[in-house]
Design a protein around this motif. Structure first.
Motif, short mmCIF file in Angstrom:
data_model
loop_
_atom_site.label_atom_id
_atom_site.label_comp_id
_atom_site.label_asym_id
_atom_site.label_seq_id
_atom_site.Cartn_x
_atom_site.Cartn_y
_atom_site.Cartn_z
N GLU A 139 0.81 -1.23 0.00
CA GLU A 139 0.00 0.00 0.00
C GLU A 139 0.84 1.27 0.00
N ASN A 140 2.01 1.24 0.62
CA ASN A 140 2.84 2.45 0.67
C ASN A 140 3.93 2.44 -0.41
N TYR A 141 3.62 1.76 -1.54
CA TYR A 141 4.67 1.60 -2.56
C TYR A 141 5.09 2.94 -3.17
N ALA A 142 4.12 3.89 -3.30
CA ALA A 142 4.46 5.14 -3.99
C ALA A 142 5.56 5.88 -3.21
N ALA A 143 5.40 5.96 -1.89
CA ALA A 143 6.40 6.66 -1.08
C ALA A 143 7.73 5.91 -1.12
N LEU A 144 7.66 4.59 -1.02
CA LEU A 144 8.89 3.79 -1.04
C LEU A 144 9.61 3.95 -2.38
N LYS A 145 8.82 3.93 -3.45
CA LYS A 145 9.40 4.01 -4.80
C LYS A 145 10.10 5.37 -4.99
N THR A 173 4.30 -1.51 -11.28
CA THR A 173 3.72 -2.30 -10.19
C THR A 173 4.16 -1.81 -8.81
N ASP A 174 3.34 -2.15 -7.82
CA ASP A 174 3.70 -1.90 -6.43
C ASP A 174 4.82 -2.86 -6.00
N THR A 175 4.79 -4.06 -6.59
CA THR A 175 5.73 -5.13 -6.19
C THR A 175 7.19 -4.75 -6.38
N GLU A 176 7.46 -3.97 -7.42
CA GLU A 176 8.88 -3.77 -7.78
C GLU A 176 9.68 -3.10 -6.68
N VAL A 177 9.00 -2.43 -5.73
CA VAL A 177 9.78 -1.83 -4.63
C VAL A 177 10.49 -2.92 -3.82
#
Ligand code: M6R
Length: 620
Positions: A108-114, A128-132
């Motif tokens: 869910e927090n992938y945007a910030a992590l990315k 994708t969110d997964t790639e983080v």
């Protein structure tokens, strides 16, 4: 949604992964991919292939590239973040293509992590969110083990995951971890398989371990170790968690089509046996009650409850709606069935006199699980009716009853629904006899329930006839399903079956509501299906049929054998054997399933894997 699988052992991984992925394809089939460590290569290079569409598209790619290592991971996708393209297909990798991850769930927090990782110089390929995850693992993978790096990455992540990770630097290790998305570890002879569910494992072993949230499995071809992610993060990977090894009862034959063109048709045809299996050993004919072993520990608590709340999704929700009628009428128990995805948001009133019953075929549906956890937070008694043994809902409820329906693979739920209704009928007997149901009434119900399998078998014999009718109506674009009382939820279920596999727009309605709006739809492009067995509302539904007929609407009726009059109103009639009103949904549903199946077949639809759907909805 999404299926993941990982293999480590002595056999060639690609074939095992592809075969396993095919079993998981019901979880999503937008795209697929696989990554294998090439142990013949000195650098232990990881080769990865991906394809848009079905798993079988991977086969030529695997042989073209001669992928043949004995360690690998694979994935079949149901897209959430990013379109179903090759780039967005899993497994995903880090910048140097050395770490590969297959993931089921949502970060869910992938945007910030990315965005932080990009600032640090990481280059992303997909939407994708997964790639983080591979990039985070890459970041932490310095002077530590792979599992430690994975654990550090996971502690930054919010959301749900079931992941499998491989890496060139540790080419004899597979790391898997779970939080909210199911993972089962199959224990073979010097080989291990981790997968989203047991169907992908069965061919190799029946000995499994279910991972719990917060756990990580570290696998080599000689050994396995389960630790908690928190300890792994501190490098304490020798602190093993004791896990019970379980033996799976299902066999591989049950997960095959066995000559049927589709799993759905096979599963419909199993339904007489499915009811027998759900009843076996549970009906006490003499006493006129049911013996439900899974509820023995909570029998006294159940006697004390004043209200039952049922939470479920889709077809299981419709089974719950039928139980609302059953429990109220025969057990005098105030019952409310809730769509699980709405349950949490309406601030449900749950006191100690209330029990929550979760109904779920897979036992993994995210919304149903969330409803269960809400109830647990409030400290109320939680029960489950679940088909998949060892699934999360089965393990987290206080008590429950298994369906014993065997694996249901067709995305459209059929035999699970019939077995849910069977278990709910048993539960009605049990709750009723705990309360005010007289023994004679209990005996009568038990005897009638015992006759249901034979009656279903009789309906199944009419397949050719139902096929002919379905072919006549397959060209329509709209349908209205109407029923009353016990057969109102059956109308909802009949409409759901038709729309999800044939893409004919279908609506289910309480027949009494028809005049309040839906009747405006009646024209030459729409047909109506009336569920009209002989019951206490029969006369009323006949009036509703007349109202549609008077407006020139086409009508199919599901009616009780011997009812000749109905032919004067309906254009086509499918007969079912007589049964008490409460049990009639066990019969009226079957022709509707067959009708939907044959209409979809006539339209050339991909019946077992309808567009945009997945069998197990593990995201909210
Ligand atoms: O595994 P569950 O019973 O919890 O699944 C619930 C729904 O996702 C499921 O019934 C779905 O609606 C089916 N596609 C219906 O055929």
């Amino acid at each position: 949604m999404c299926g993941i699988i990982g293999y480590i052992g002595r056999q060639k991984a690609p074939q095992i992964l592809i075969e396993g992925l095919k079993r998981l394809e019901y979880r999503g089939y937008d795209s697929a991919g696989l990554a294998v460590v090439d142990n013949n290569n000195r650098e232990n290079k990881i080769n990865c292939v991906k394809v848009v569409g079905k798993v079988k598209g991977l086969e030529p790619l695997v042989s073209e590239q001669v992928l043949n290592g004995s360690l690998g991971i694979a994935h079949t996708r149901w897209a959430t973040h990013g379109a179903p393209t090759e780039i967005n297909a899993h497994p995903h990798c880090d910048c140097k293509k050395r770490i590969y991850v297959a993931h089921n769930g949502i970060i869910e927090n992938y945007a910030a992590l990315k965005s932080k990782l990009e600032q640090e110089g990481h280059k992303f390929q997909s939407e994708t969110d997964t790639e983080v995850l591979p990039h985070l693992i890459e970041k932490f993978f310095r002077d530590c083990s792979l599992e430690e790096a994975v654990a550090r990455a996971l502690t930054l992540v919010e959301g749900t995951y079931g992941i499998a990770v491989i890496c060139e630097h540790e080419p004899r290790k597979l790391v898997a971890a779970r939080c909210g998305s199911p993972l089962v570890l199959g224990l073979g002879n010097k080989e291990y398989i981790i997968a989203s569910d047991v169907s992908a494992i069965l061919r190799h072993t029946r000995q499994v371990i279910y991972l719990d949230d917060g756990e990580m499995a570290i696998l080599t071809s000689d050994d396995f170790n389960v630790v908690d992610v928190e300890s792994a993060m501190r490098g304490e990977t020798t602190k093993q968690i004791y896990k019970q090894i379980q033996e799976i009862e299902w066999d591989i034959k049950q997960a095959q089509k066995e000559g049927y063109p589709h799993f759905m048709l096979k599963e419909i045809n199993e339904q007489d046996e499915v009811v027998r299996n759900a009843l076996r050993g549970r009906l006490l004919m003499e006493e006129g009650t049911a013996k439900l072993g899974g509820l023995e520990n909570v029998e006294d608590k159940l006697r004390g409850i004043k209200r039952m709340v049922i939470a479920a999704c889709g077809t299981a929700y419709y089974a719950g709606l039928i139980a609302e009628y059953m429990f109220s009428e025969f057990a005098g128990l105030l019952t409310k069935t809730e769509i699980a995805s709405e349950f949490r948001y309406r601030h449900p009133i749950l006191d100690e006199q209330t029990a929550l019953l979760n109904i779920s075929q897979s036992g993994e549906t995210a919304d149903t699980l969330a409803a269960l956890r809400e109830a647990k937070r409030k400290g109320i008694l939680s029960l489950g009716i679940v088909n998949v043994v060892g699934s999360t809902i089965a393990r987290e409820t206080d008590a429950g009853v298994y369906n014993h329906a065997g694996p249901e693979i067709g995305v459209a739920s059929t035999k699970a629904f019939i077995s849910q209704l069977t278990v709910l009928s048993l539960l009605t007997l049990f709750l009723g006899r705990q309360r005010n149901m007289p023994a004679t009434e209990g005996k009568n119900l038990a005897e009638e329930l015992n006759l249901i399998p034979e009656k279903i078998a009789q309906i199944l014999k009419q397949q050719k006839y139902i096929k002919k009718i379905a072919q006549q109506y397959a060209g329509y674009e709209h349908a209205l399903y109407l029923g009353r009382k016990y057969n109102y939820p059956v109308a909802l279920e009949g409409a759901l079956k038709l729309k999800e596999i044939s893409y004919i727009h279908a609506e289910g309605y309480a027949a009494g509501e028809m005049k309040h709006g839906p009747i405006a739809l009646v024209d030459k492009n729409l047909f109506s299906v009336f569920i009209a067995p002989y019951d206490t509302v029969y006369e009323k539904i006949i009036s509703n049929m007349q109202e549609i007929k008077a407006r020139g609407g086409k009508i199919i009726a599901i009616a009780t054998e011997g009812n000749k009059d109905i032919k004067k109103i309906a254009d086509d009639v499918i007969y079912i054997p007589p049964a008490p009103e409460m049990l009639s949904p066990l019969l009226t549903t079957v022709p509707l399933q067959l009708f939907a199946y044959y209409a979809a077949a006539e339209r050339g639809c991909p019946i077992d894997q309808p567009r945009n759907l997945a069998k197990s909805v593990t995201v909210e």
